[in-house]
Design an enzyme around this catalytic site. Structure first.
Site, short mmCIF file in Angstrom:
data_model
loop_
_atom_site.label_atom_id
_atom_site.label_comp_id
_atom_site.label_asym_id
_atom_site.label_seq_id
_atom_site.Cartn_x
_atom_site.Cartn_y
_atom_site.Cartn_z
N ALA A 1 87.77 70.39 42.03
CA ALA A 1 87.80 68.93 42.02
C ALA A 1 89.19 68.39 41.68
O ALA A 1 89.62 67.38 42.23
CB ALA A 1 86.78 68.39 41.03
N HIS A 2 89.86 69.05 40.75
CA HIS A 2 91.21 68.67 40.35
C HIS A 2 92.02 69.94 40.19
O HIS A 2 91.47 70.97 39.80
CB HIS A 2 91.25 67.98 38.97
CG HIS A 2 90.44 66.74 38.86
ND1 HIS A 2 90.00 66.26 37.65
CD2 HIS A 2 90.00 65.88 39.80
CE1 HIS A 2 89.31 65.15 37.85
NE2 HIS A 2 89.28 64.89 39.15
N ASN A 3 93.32 69.83 40.40
CA ASN A 3 94.20 70.95 40.09
C ASN A 3 95.55 70.40 39.67
O ASN A 3 96.10 69.53 40.35
CB ASN A 3 94.33 71.86 41.31
CG ASN A 3 95.08 73.16 41.00
OD1 ASN A 3 95.24 73.51 39.82
ND2 ASN A 3 95.54 73.85 42.01
#
Lengths: 152, 172
Positions: free
Chosen positions: A97-99
């Site tokens: 979802a996020h990095n």
């Protein structure tokens, strides 16, 4: 707003819209009235803020856990020469979802969010297989604050 | 046990990358899906009441807003004190997220995470020092990880075929 410069109206729009709009037919009407402008102006500025990357998206924010799913924060220590390659592998995975790139030996920090909890260990195993790197899995145990609103 | 029926799922799939940019975005979304605006709104309200939808909102890019010193601060806090102190740290106005997470010795000795944001590193370091003072002697170690780059920020993604219940093979 050229070169990312935001005027006070842009800032008020970002500050307001990150808190959320009412679920009504004309969700920008109240904000437009407060700013003494029109809904069309709010929408036009929102579009510009999205085009220029100040706002990533304007959308429903979903809670994976309330959906019956699962979330975890993970980290990897990625060798510098492989950083872009590994980032590309995570970019392609819908579970990521996020990095973020962070300044540390553990330089890649990502959030896995899945609709079915059993997908979480599968996704971690898939990342370890695809990258040959060990994943540090750090699921939350307690939450003391989740407040995404920043003063703008 | 999905919270979503097929129509909920269609609504979220059609809007998760971004709502239509219109003065009446839910009417436009409904039109694209062949639904009534009032049904789309009623379903989104129900999902919000259930907490599945936290809110309908803009996701800002911190860097582009001038918050260039975004740091994940991490702390090794006495297990007997971490819940009490975590709530105090989470209540600080400059902390945007605060969690207790497991230690992973020997690589990772930290159990308290607090995200802080500043206009420059001096401001962020001053805020980090404030957390250190608050934790006091219960804190045995600390580190800071500044964000260098957002590589990806999409949020949870629903997938069209994932509901599981209706088309999964029986407990494979």
């Amino acid at each position: 707003m050229r070169n990312g410069h935001l005027d006070p109206i842009d800032r008020a729009i970002v500050a307001n819209l990150q808190r959320g709009v009412p679920l009504v037919g004309r969700p920008f009407a109240e904000l437009a009235a407060t700013l003494e402008t029109t809904e069309e102006t709010v929408v036009a500025r929102l579009s510009r803020l999205i085009e220029t990357g100040v706002i990533g998206r304007f959308a429903p924010m979903l809670d994976a856990e309330k959906l019956g799913g699962a979330v975890s924060l993970c980290a990897m220590a990625v060798p510098a020469e492989r950083f872009e390659e590994v980032a590309g592998i995570l970019e392609a995975m819908p579970e990521v979802a996020h990095n973020y790139e962070r300044e540390h030996r553990f330089n890649m920090w990502f959030v896995l969010a899945v609709e079915r909890p059993e997908r979480l260990p599968e996704a971690i195993a898939a990342i370890e297989r695809a990258t040959g790197l060990e994943v540090l899995d750090l699921p939350k145990l307690e939450e003391y604050r989740l407040e995404l609103v920043l003063p703008v | 046990m999905s919270m979503l029926d097929p129509i909920d799922r269609r609504i979220l799939l059609a809007s998760q990358d971004g709502l239509p940019l219109s003065v009446a975005p839910f009417a436009e979304l409904a039109r694209r899906l062949g639904l009534e605006e009032r049904e789309v709104l009623a379903r989104l309200r129900r999902l919000r009441e259930q907490g599945v939808v936290r809110r309908i909102a803009a996701v800002p890019n911190h860097f582009r807003l001038g918050f260039v010193a975004n740091a994940m601060t991490v702390w090794d806090v006495d297990d007997r004190e971490v819940s009490r102190l975590g709530r105090l740290v989470g209540a600080l106005p400059f902390v945007s997220h605060c969690y207790r997470r497991p230690r992973r010795p020997p690589d990772w000795p930290f159990n308290l995470f607090a995200m802080i944001h500043g206009k420059d590193r001096a401001e962020t370091e001053a805020r980090r020092a404030e957390i250190a003072r608050l934790l006091g002697e219960a804190c045995r170690g600390a580190d800071v990880l500044y964000s260098l780059r957002i590589l990806k920020k999409t949020g949870l993604r629903l997938r069209p075929a994932e509901p599981g219940a209706e088309n999964a093979p029986c407990s494979a």
